[in-house]
Design a protein around this motif. Structure first.
Motif, short mmCIF file in Angstrom:
data_model
loop_
_atom_site.label_atom_id
_atom_site.label_comp_id
_atom_site.label_asym_id
_atom_site.label_seq_id
_atom_site.Cartn_x
_atom_site.Cartn_y
_atom_site.Cartn_z
N VAL A 165 0.84 -1.20 0.00
CA VAL A 165 0.00 0.00 0.00
C VAL A 165 0.88 1.25 0.00
CG1 VAL A 165 -1.63 1.36 1.40
CG2 VAL A 165 -1.95 -1.12 1.15
N ARG A 166 1.87 1.28 0.87
CA ARG A 166 2.73 2.47 0.97
C ARG A 166 3.51 2.70 -0.32
NH1 ARG A 166 3.69 0.32 6.31
NH2 ARG A 166 5.72 -0.41 5.68
N GLU A 167 4.00 1.60 -0.91
CA GLU A 167 4.76 1.74 -2.16
C GLU A 167 3.86 2.25 -3.29
OE1 GLU A 167 8.14 -1.64 -1.16
OE2 GLU A 167 6.57 -2.09 -2.61
N PHE A 168 2.65 1.73 -3.33
CA PHE A 168 1.68 2.16 -4.36
C PHE A 168 1.40 3.66 -4.24
CE2 PHE A 168 -2.90 3.10 -4.91
CZ PHE A 168 -2.99 2.99 -6.30
N GLY B 244 -7.02 3.96 18.63
CA GLY B 244 -7.69 5.22 18.30
C GLY B 244 -6.78 6.33 17.79
N LEU B 245 -5.48 6.10 17.83
CA LEU B 245 -4.56 7.14 17.37
C LEU B 245 -4.59 7.28 15.85
CD1 LEU B 245 -1.40 6.48 19.59
CD2 LEU B 245 -3.06 8.31 19.87
N GLY B 246 -4.90 6.18 15.17
CA GLY B 246 -4.86 6.18 13.70
C GLY B 246 -5.83 7.18 13.10
N MET B 247 -7.06 7.19 13.64
CA MET B 247 -8.05 8.11 13.08
C MET B 247 -7.65 9.56 13.36
SD MET B 247 -12.12 8.21 13.59
CE MET B 247 -12.27 6.55 12.99
N TYR B 248 -7.12 9.79 14.55
CA TYR B 248 -6.66 11.14 14.89
C TYR B 248 -5.54 11.57 13.92
CZ TYR B 248 -4.82 15.10 17.45
OH TYR B 248 -4.40 16.35 17.79
N LEU B 249 -4.63 10.64 13.64
CA LEU B 249 -3.54 10.97 12.70
C LEU B 249 -4.08 11.29 11.31
CD1 LEU B 249 -0.43 8.61 13.09
CD2 LEU B 249 -0.51 11.09 13.24
N MET B 250 -5.03 10.46 10.85
CA MET B 250 -5.61 10.70 9.51
C MET B 250 -6.20 12.10 9.42
SD MET B 250 -7.70 7.48 8.04
CE MET B 250 -8.17 6.65 9.51
N LYS B 251 -6.96 12.47 10.44
CA LYS B 251 -7.60 13.79 10.44
C LYS B 251 -6.56 14.91 10.52
CE LYS B 251 -12.02 12.34 12.40
NZ LYS B 251 -12.79 12.21 13.65
N SER B 252 -5.47 14.64 11.22
CA SER B 252 -4.42 15.66 11.34
C SER B 252 -3.62 15.81 10.06
CB SER B 252 -3.45 15.28 12.47
OG SER B 252 -4.15 15.15 13.68
N LEU B 253 -3.40 14.71 9.37
CA LEU B 253 -2.51 14.72 8.20
C LEU B 253 -3.23 15.17 6.92
CD1 LEU B 253 -0.78 11.28 8.83
CD2 LEU B 253 0.30 13.51 9.08
N MET B 254 -4.54 14.92 6.85
CA MET B 254 -5.28 15.22 5.62
C MET B 254 -6.18 16.44 5.84
SD MET B 254 -4.05 12.81 3.74
CE MET B 254 -5.03 12.63 2.25
N ASP C 169 2.81 12.44 4.33
CA ASP C 169 1.54 12.53 5.07
C ASP C 169 0.46 11.66 4.44
OD1 ASP C 169 2.72 14.41 6.69
OD2 ASP C 169 1.62 16.13 5.90
N ILE C 170 0.40 11.69 3.10
CA ILE C 170 -0.63 10.92 2.40
C ILE C 170 -0.37 9.42 2.56
CG2 ILE C 170 -1.68 10.46 0.13
CD1 ILE C 170 -0.83 13.41 -0.60
N VAL C 171 0.89 9.03 2.43
CA VAL C 171 1.25 7.62 2.59
C VAL C 171 0.84 7.13 3.99
CG1 VAL C 171 3.21 6.03 2.82
CG2 VAL C 171 3.15 7.66 0.92
N LEU C 172 1.14 7.90 5.01
CA LEU C 172 0.83 7.49 6.38
C LEU C 172 -0.69 7.44 6.60
CD1 LEU C 172 1.57 6.73 9.26
CD2 LEU C 172 2.06 9.13 9.74
N ALA C 173 -1.41 8.43 6.07
CA ALA C 173 -2.87 8.45 6.27
C ALA C 173 -3.51 7.22 5.63
CB ALA C 173 -3.46 9.74 5.68
N VAL C 174 -3.04 6.83 4.45
CA VAL C 174 -3.61 5.65 3.77
C VAL C 174 -3.25 4.38 4.54
CG1 VAL C 174 -3.70 4.34 1.62
CG2 VAL C 174 -3.62 6.83 1.53
N ASP C 175 -2.03 4.31 5.04
CA ASP C 175 -1.61 3.17 5.89
C ASP C 175 -2.55 3.07 7.09
OD1 ASP C 175 -0.42 1.90 8.20
OD2 ASP C 175 1.56 2.05 7.30
N GLU C 176 -2.83 4.20 7.74
CA GLU C 176 -3.70 4.20 8.92
C GLU C 176 -5.12 3.73 8.57
OE1 GLU C 176 -2.68 4.55 11.90
OE2 GLU C 176 -0.76 5.59 11.70
#
Lengths: 117, 148
Positions: B25-28, B113-123, B45-52
């Motif tokens: 996923v990250r490579e894609f 629950g940190l993943g969703m917080y990260l997604m909202k912060s990064l995107m 940021d986008i790579v990490l948000a998609v990973d999350e």
């Protein structure tokens, strides 16, 4: 598959844990095992060196959260060092600098443990 | 897993719901966003948000069932990058996950629950759509006009 590995160096009462590669939901159990092994041996003074860590996601951050309470209850700590800007930014975004001491170098983190004694 | 290029500015990846596929996923995402001239930290940021997002699907929608399908569609223009992630696992109500008060969060030593917080912060935008019994979608948007 994500490449991730840990190695440990004993330095007196302090254990230095070196992280290498990509820490995500797939590789986080490997770090859990490393911390579990140290806690089981009563090794509670831990410095984690991030120099060779290329990537971290929340699954990796969660491992630090999972162990910090038990370690501090035993008068220990997890101190963090040598993060790239990219990795530090993720820790910072989640407010981790409020909860963990983060040092530029491994030596500074070790020194902090030695000052407390 | 298979990849396809359906339009000049759209790419798609299909993976099975296994954490070992997060690397793919990250490579894609990395390769796809390389085609847009954006700063490296924005790409990260986008790579990490998609990973999350994918990690949440594997853990919560499929509950570690290893053969669920996850489709990642990435569309990009000069204005924004949009990533649509679709699964067919258990439906999910984002309203049930409050935005964490991080100080309280740490005091309570919560781990998830940190993943969703990260997604909202990064995107710039995170939207969820769930049709129970059919599919769930997460739509992540990163605006580029102000950063590029």
């Amino acid at each position: 598959m994500a490449e991730f590995s840990t190695s440990i160096k004993d330095q007196g009462n302090i254990n230095i844990v070196y992280l290498k590669g990509f820490l995500d939901a797939h590789t986080a159990p490997s770090l859990e095992n490393t911390f579990s092994g140290l806690v089981d041996k009563g090794r509670y003074q831990i410095v984690v060196n991030f120099k060779d860590l290329a990537y971290i996601s929340s699954a990796g951050l969660g491992v630090f959260m999972a162990f910090i309470e038990k370690i501090r209850e035993n008068n220990g700590d997890i101190k963090l060092s040598s993060m790239s800007d990219k990795v530090f930014n993720i820790f910072d975004l989640l407010g981790f600098p409020l909860l963990y001491e983060i040092f530029k170098t491994e030596e500074e983190a070790v020194k902090k443990f030695n000052e407390i004694k | 897993m298979r990849t396809s290029k359906t339009k000049s500015k759209q790419k798609q990846l299909l993976i099975k719901s296994r954490t070992e596929n997060l690397t793919t996923v990250r490579e894609f995402v990395s390769l796809a966003v390389e085609e847009v001239n954006i700063p490296q930290d924005i790409a990260g940021d986008i790579v990490l948000a998609v990973d999350e997002a994918c990690t949440n699907i594997i853990k919560h929608a499929y509950k570690f069932f290893p053969d669920g399908d996850i489709t990642i569609q990435l569309k990009y223009s000069e204005k924004n990058i949009k990533v649509k992630i679709t699964d067919h696992g258990a439906s999910f109500s984002p309203e049930s996950v409050p935005t964490p008060d991080l100080k309280k969060y740490f005091e309570e030593k919560r781990v998830g629950g940190l993943g969703m917080y990260l997604m909202k912060s990064l995107m710039d935008e995170v939207h969820y759509k769930s049709v129970p019994g059919k599919y769930n979608q997460v739509l992540l948007t990163k605006k580029l006009n102000s950063t590029n």
